[in-house]
Design a protein around this motif. Structure first.
Motif, mmCIF file in Angstrom:
data_model
loop_
_atom_site.group_PDB
_atom_site.id
_atom_site.type_symbol
_atom_site.label_atom_id
_atom_site.label_comp_id
_atom_site.label_asym_id
_atom_site.label_seq_id
_atom_site.Cartn_x
_atom_site.Cartn_y
_atom_site.Cartn_z
ATOM 1 N N MET A 270 85.869 -40.324 45.634
ATOM 2 C CA MET A 270 84.774 -40.714 46.522
ATOM 3 C C MET A 270 83.444 -40.109 46.100
ATOM 4 S SD MET A 270 86.468 -40.705 50.357
ATOM 5 C CE MET A 270 86.841 -38.956 50.382
ATOM 6 N N THR B 250 84.787 -50.242 48.764
ATOM 7 C CA THR B 250 85.484 -49.545 47.677
ATOM 8 C C THR B 250 84.976 -48.122 47.449
ATOM 9 O OG1 THR B 250 83.975 -50.559 46.071
ATOM 10 C CG2 THR B 250 86.077 -51.680 46.473
ATOM 11 N N GLU B 251 83.792 -47.813 47.991
ATOM 12 C CA GLU B 251 83.255 -46.456 47.891
ATOM 13 C C GLU B 251 83.679 -45.602 49.067
ATOM 14 O OE1 GLU B 251 81.603 -45.613 45.173
ATOM 15 O OE2 GLU B 251 81.948 -47.657 44.458
ATOM 16 N N LYS C 158 84.730 -38.779 54.913
ATOM 17 C CA LYS C 158 83.533 -38.769 54.079
ATOM 18 C C LYS C 158 82.276 -38.764 54.943
ATOM 19 C CE LYS C 158 81.350 -41.155 50.176
ATOM 20 N NZ LYS C 158 81.449 -42.279 49.208
ATOM 21 N N GLU D 161 83.074 -46.200 52.242
ATOM 22 C CA GLU D 161 81.987 -46.151 53.215
ATOM 23 C C GLU D 161 82.308 -47.094 54.363
ATOM 24 O OE1 GLU D 161 79.449 -44.167 53.058
ATOM 25 O OE2 GLU D 161 79.226 -43.623 50.941
#
Length: 212
Positions: free
Chosen positions: A65, A205-206, A36, A208
């Protein structure tokens, strides 16, 4: 400076040098976080996938995501040479066609190997070598693959093909999701200012990268 800021600094140096970087991961969550980080907001990005299964997983995780890959040039290699929702598709036996296409790429190439490249090709180190040989000198390359799929000798062989080699692994203590502490270990670098060493981070949780 906290550890995850040092991680971002190192990634920026790798970016600036248009490095060819191998990332071996033990756990999928830090790999997703780095994917990501690498892909978000980037223009002129190609993503190379080996297998329909990996393509399916990419769709699922990008949706989770909130990662928009609509502008990415997605290249799929599978047994049929047929695929929906991709830019280009090649059969496993059309290696030359894939390599000819690799020669045309600009910007950044992200190779998601997982362990599939080793499954579909007995001479997978040669396949990686040929991809890197045919790529333009200024093409930035990231290759993400499973740490546990290779022996130590195999990892060293693959690492030698890249400018920088990184291992992502989880510390041994048990934590709940989002509390695990991961290690970013630069095990090889041809650049004096991207030095081997270890930094620590968590994944929220994202998906990141955050401070431990």
């Amino acid at each position: 400076m906290v550890s995850f800021e040092r991680i971002f600094q190192k990634l920026e140096k790798i970016e600036e040098k248009s490095c060819r970087t191998a990332i071996f991961y033990e756990n999928i969550h830090p790999a997703l976080a780095f994917f990501k980080k690498i892909v978000s907001g980037r223009k002129d990005t190609s993503i190379l996938l080996f297998s329909n299964s990996t393509m399916r997983q990419l769709k699922l995780i990008s949706e989770y995501m909130g990662l928009d890959l609509s502008s990415a040039n997605i290249i799929l290699v599978n047994s049929e040479g047929i695929g929906d929702g991709v830019s280009r598709v090649f059969r496993y036996d059309d290696v030359e066609g894939l390599l000819d296409y690799i020669e045309t790429l600009e910007g950044t190439l992200v190779i998601i190997c997982r362990s599939h490249l080793k499954i579909i090709s007995e001479n997978y180190p040669r396949a990686i070598f040929e991809i890197l040989e045919r790529a333009k000198d200024n093409l930035r390359v990231y290759a993400l693959t499973n740490f546990g799929s290779y022996t130590e000798i195999e990892r060293e062989m693959i690492s030698s093909l890249f400018d920088v080699s990184i291992i992502l692994k989880k510390q041994d203590e048990y934590f709940g999701f989002g509390e695990e502490v991961y290690e970013l270990h630069i095990v090889q670098s041809i650049f004096p200012d991207v030095q081997p060493g270890m930094e620590y981070f968590r994944v929220d949780t994202e998906m990141e990268i955050v401070s431990k």
